[in-house]
Design a protein around this motif. Structure first.
Motif, mmCIF file in Angstrom:
data_model
loop_
_atom_site.group_PDB
_atom_site.id
_atom_site.type_symbol
_atom_site.label_atom_id
_atom_site.label_comp_id
_atom_site.label_asym_id
_atom_site.label_seq_id
_atom_site.Cartn_x
_atom_site.Cartn_y
_atom_site.Cartn_z
ATOM 1 N N LYS A 27 0.793 -1.371 -0.151
ATOM 2 C CA LYS A 27 0.019 -0.192 0.132
ATOM 3 C C LYS A 27 1.257 1.172 0.307
ATOM 4 O O LYS A 27 0.116 2.366 -0.290
ATOM 5 C CB LYS A 27 -1.034 -0.032 1.398
ATOM 6 C CG LYS A 27 -1.800 -1.467 1.551
ATOM 7 C CD LYS A 27 -3.081 -1.391 1.082
ATOM 8 C CE LYS A 27 -3.845 -2.939 0.976
ATOM 9 N NZ LYS A 27 -4.792 -2.926 0.609
ATOM 10 N N TYR A 58 -4.863 1.986 7.654
ATOM 11 C CA TYR A 58 -4.150 1.068 6.908
ATOM 12 C C TYR A 58 -4.698 0.438 7.895
ATOM 13 O O TYR A 58 -4.544 -1.030 7.817
ATOM 14 C CB TYR A 58 -2.876 0.967 6.098
ATOM 15 C CG TYR A 58 -2.772 1.893 5.037
ATOM 16 C CD1 TYR A 58 -3.834 0.947 3.948
ATOM 17 C CD2 TYR A 58 -1.856 2.750 5.185
ATOM 18 C CE1 TYR A 58 -3.751 2.061 3.204
ATOM 19 C CE2 TYR A 58 -1.421 3.813 3.674
ATOM 20 C CZ TYR A 58 -2.617 3.282 2.705
ATOM 21 O OH TYR A 58 -2.154 4.142 1.555
ATOM 22 N N SER A 85 -6.379 -3.053 6.754
ATOM 23 C CA SER A 85 -5.816 -3.893 5.319
ATOM 24 C C SER A 85 -4.644 -5.210 6.534
ATOM 25 O O SER A 85 -4.294 -6.026 6.053
ATOM 26 C CB SER A 85 -4.739 -2.772 5.271
ATOM 27 O OG SER A 85 -5.304 -1.981 5.183
#
Ligand code: GLA
Length: 374
Positions: free
Chosen positions: A227, A244, A247
């Motif tokens: 990412k 994030y 994730s």
């Protein structure tokens, strides 16, 4: 035991305490360790043979390592450290000579103060002087780390071996583990003292848990790397990690959170030290411990008890576990004029709650690798 005066060289390497920056070295973060006056000293002399003969000041064992067969010694209990050092010393292209080594380690074992790094660094220093070389502390730290990984089975970072070899009296090393750039920061604690207390609880399962944490952070890194543009987990800033969060699986997120927040705390701790702000430094030590307890889960009952007892004492501005965790030591920042009362109360409460007797060390911040001819 042979007499120390029968030897030709005396080589010492230091135990270390890490002020802050825990479990971030293998993620490319910055750490802030100090070398201690608790040392491992190796007395050495060449013996003209193909063997490294080892004896210890506090063990009855004697071991002879055949320098042509060093690979076979990975399973030895004590001598695997020396075997690993000798193996990597030669592998790096240095001359390995037969020698007699007497090992006198005053860094308490299993204390989280890096007795193994001190043993490895002192051994490599001894192999260097026996070969007629001037030891290079950074190279020795890197070879010692290889010995720890490959012969002792701990997939460690570079902090301990670096601190043991490169420490400077009265300084902490701000070591960037990504680049190995190091800045020596004077440790001036004013009216406060740094005190190390040992939980005296032998580490257990430390190798497997340590390696497991390492794998978890590697997983965090590989997921985040998809990412963002990062070289290591320590490159992630706390606000980016929050973005994030979804994730990462929950447990991996918590491990990563410790790492990125701890890297931020190191930066703030250096600022606090440079400003002489011990209260701020103490606060950061406390936050570090809480994160190691809640997110990284490497403290355990005994370390938590010692840390909480310290926080509750009015003369203490902060305390935390230091080293790998799962037992070992805490580091405490305490008003110097109340240190006796602090030791008494904290150790008493610890004994009441855990049944273990804590040990306090009045260790000083000292030089890393030193050597002299006898
Ligand atoms: C052990 C390792 C170091 C470091 C610490 C935790 O001491 O040898 O490399 O990872 O744990 O900060």
């Amino acid at each position: 035991m042979m007499n120390k005066s029968d030897y030709r060289f005396e080589v010492s390497a230091a135990g270390r305490v890490n002020l802050i920056g825990e479990h971030v070295d293998y993620c490319g973060g910055k750490v802030l360790p100090c070398a201690l006056s608790l040392k491992c000293t190796v007395y050495a002399r060449p013996n003209g043979s193909d063997f490294i003969n080892l004896c210890w000041s506090d063990l009855l064992d004697k071991v002879s390592l055949d320098i042509r067969e060093l690979n076979q010694y990975r399973e030895l209990k004590h001598a695997k450290y020396q075997a690993g050092c000798a193996y990597f010393w030669r592998e790096a292209g240095h001359e390995l000579k037969g020698c007699d080594l007497l090992i006198d380690c005053k860094v308490p074992f299993g204390s989280g103060l890096s007795s193994s790094a001190a043993i490895e660094v002192a051994t490599l220093g001894a192999l260097a002087v026996i070969a007629g070389e001037i030891p290079d502390p950074v190279e020795i730290a890197l070879l010692a780390q290889k010995a720890e990984r490959e012969f002792a089975g701990v997939n460690c970072g570079i902090m301990d071996q670096y601190a043991s070899a490169c420490g400077k009296k009265d300084h902490a090393m701000l070591l960037d583990c990504k680049t190995l750039k190091c800045e020596q920061i004077p440790v001036k604690t004013g009216e406060y003292s740094l005190l190390i207390i040992n939980t005296n609880k032998p580490h257990s399962l430390i190798e497997s848990k340590y390696n497991e944490r390492r794998e978890e952070t590697e997983m965090a890194f590989s997921l985040l790397k998809r990412k963002m543009d990062i070289d290591c987990l320590a490159d992630v800033r706390p606000f980016r990690l929050v973005e994030y969060r979804t994730s990462l699986p929950g447990i991996i997120y918590r491990r990563a959170k410790h790492v990125v927040d701890e890297c931020e705390r190191v930066r703030l701790a250096v600022e606090a030290m440079q400003n002489g702000d011990m209260k701020r430094l103490g606060q950061l030590l406390m936050e570090s411990h809480m994160s190691l307890a809640d997110f990284y889960e490497v403290t355990g009952k005994e370390l938590d008890c010692l840390a909480h007892a310290a926080w509750d004492h009015p003369a203490c501005v902060g305390a935390r576990m230091t080293g790998a965790g799962f037992g070992g030591c805490t580091i405490n920042l305490v008003k110097s004029n109340a240190i006796t009362d602090f030791k008494r109360k904290v150790c008493y409460r610890y004994m009441q709650e855990t049944g273990y007797e804590a040990i306090c060390y009045d260790a000083e911040i000292a030089d890393g690798l030193t050597y002299k001819k006898l």
